[in-house]
Design a protein around this motif. Structure first.
Motif, PDB file in Angstrom:
ATOM      1  N   ALA A  70       0.818  -1.220   0.000  1.00 54.70           N
ATOM      2  CA  ALA A  70       0.000   0.000   0.000  1.00 54.70           C
ATOM      3  C   ALA A  70       0.851   1.269   0.000  1.00 54.70           C
ATOM      4  CB  ALA A  70      -0.934  -0.001   1.206  1.00 54.70           C
ATOM      5  N   ARG A  71       2.123   1.168   0.362  1.00 52.17           N
ATOM      6  CA  ARG A  71       3.002   2.346   0.362  1.00 52.17           C
ATOM      7  C   ARG A  71       3.437   2.747  -1.048  1.00 52.17           C
ATOM      8  NH1 ARG A  71       6.188  -0.055   5.390  1.00 52.17           N
ATOM      9  NH2 ARG A  71       4.850   0.767   7.033  1.00 52.17           N
ATOM     10  N   GLY A 129       1.657   3.285  -3.753  1.00 43.47           N
ATOM     11  CA  GLY A 129       0.819   4.332  -4.345  1.00 43.47           C
ATOM     12  C   GLY A 129       1.258   5.729  -3.951  1.00 43.47           C
ATOM     13  N   PRO A 130       1.346   6.026  -2.651  1.00 49.26           N
ATOM     14  CA  PRO A 130       1.798   7.359  -2.236  1.00 49.26           C
ATOM     15  C   PRO A 130       3.215   7.688  -2.703  1.00 49.26           C
ATOM     16  CG  PRO A 130       0.677   6.274  -0.418  1.00 49.26           C
ATOM     17  CD  PRO A 130       0.834   5.249  -1.514  1.00 49.26           C
ATOM     18  N   THR A 141       2.962   8.459  -6.434  1.00 41.29           N
ATOM     19  CA  THR A 141       2.278   9.749  -6.592  1.00 41.29           C
ATOM     20  C   THR A 141       3.226  10.887  -6.250  1.00 41.29           C
ATOM     21  OG1 THR A 141       0.148   8.726  -6.093  1.00 41.29           O
ATOM     22  CG2 THR A 141       0.293  11.118  -5.819  1.00 41.29           C
ATOM     23  N   PRO A 174      -6.524   1.120  -6.974  1.00 44.11           N
ATOM     24  CA  PRO A 174      -7.253   1.449  -5.747  1.00 44.11           C
ATOM     25  C   PRO A 174      -6.683   0.777  -4.494  1.00 44.11           C
ATOM     26  CG  PRO A 174      -8.792   0.920  -7.510  1.00 44.11           C
ATOM     27  CD  PRO A 174      -7.402   0.571  -8.007  1.00 44.11           C
ATOM     28  N   ARG A 175      -6.079  -0.377  -4.661  1.00 38.98           N
ATOM     29  CA  ARG A 175      -5.549  -1.108  -3.505  1.00 38.98           C
ATOM     30  C   ARG A 175      -4.244  -0.512  -2.983  1.00 38.98           C
ATOM     31  NH1 ARG A 175      -8.308  -5.572  -6.267  1.00 38.98           N
ATOM     32  NH2 ARG A 175      -9.587  -6.632  -4.709  1.00 38.98           N
ATOM     33  N   GLY A 214      -3.603   2.948  -3.598  1.00 38.76           N
ATOM     34  CA  GLY A 214      -3.804   4.385  -3.475  1.00 38.76           C
ATOM     35  C   GLY A 214      -3.458   5.197  -4.705  1.00 38.76           C
TER      36      GLY A 214
END
Length: 177
Positions: free
Chosen positions: A43-44, A46-47, A50, A76-77, A79
């Motif tokens: 999950a890290r 995505g940020p 970005t 989506p999973r 981010g």
């Protein structure tokens, strides 16, 4: 036409490494065309991706056989917002030993500099892109499919993108690095 640099993302081997579950990697079940796939995602990512795009003026895009499914099942999973997708599944053949996605990427980038995170690229891909008339500067970031995308890869991309001329984002003109 935008000259913003691109950051191209593969899924399998990059965002979905071939390793066991860890504290940072979580199992997810994704359904694509009626088939269920088990993926490991961090999950890290995505940020971090970005922030890479924001800080360097780059645009993120999918360069994966997941194609549009990456926007539904992967983004989506971790981010990520919905991203542009490079259609890569239409022609699986090669001409000079390059990966089948390479020709599609060369057409998509249309002269824009780009970083491509992938686990399946090599000398033939580099040569194909170097010789392709529609390809400008690029960086191929070879990701080990056992570990997937790491901070080292992101730093490599950030440093390369920082060395490019600042894109003309507001119409005021491009600045030199």
């Amino acid at each position: 036409m935008s000259k913003r640099p691109l950051v191209l993302l593969d899924v399998d081997g990059v965002l979905n490494p071939a390793r066991r579950h860890t504290l940072r990697l979580r199992h997810h079940e994704c359904v694509v065309d009626g088939r269920t796939y088990r993926v490991l995602l961090n999950a890290r990512h995505g940020p971090k991706l970005t922030a890479l795009a924001r800080d360097t003026g780059a645009e993120l895009a999918w360069a994966t056989t997941w194609e549009q499914h990456a926007n539904v099942e992967i983004g989506p999973r971790i981010g990520l917002p919905e991203l542009p997708v490079i259609a890569v599944n239409s022609d699986p053949g090669t001409r000079a030993g390059e990966h089948f996605k390479t020709r599609h990427v060369a057409e998509y980038v249309a002269g824009r500099p780009f970083v491509w995170f992938d686990d399946n690229l090599g000398t033939h891909d580099w040569q194909y892109l170097k010789d392709h008339p529609g390809v400008d500067e690029f960086l191929l970031v070879d990701v080990d499919p056992r570990t997937g995308l790491t901070d080292r890869h992101l730093t490599q991309a950030r440093e390369w993108l920082a060395g490019r001329a600042t894109p003309d984002l507001d119409g005021a003109g491009a600045a030199s690095p």
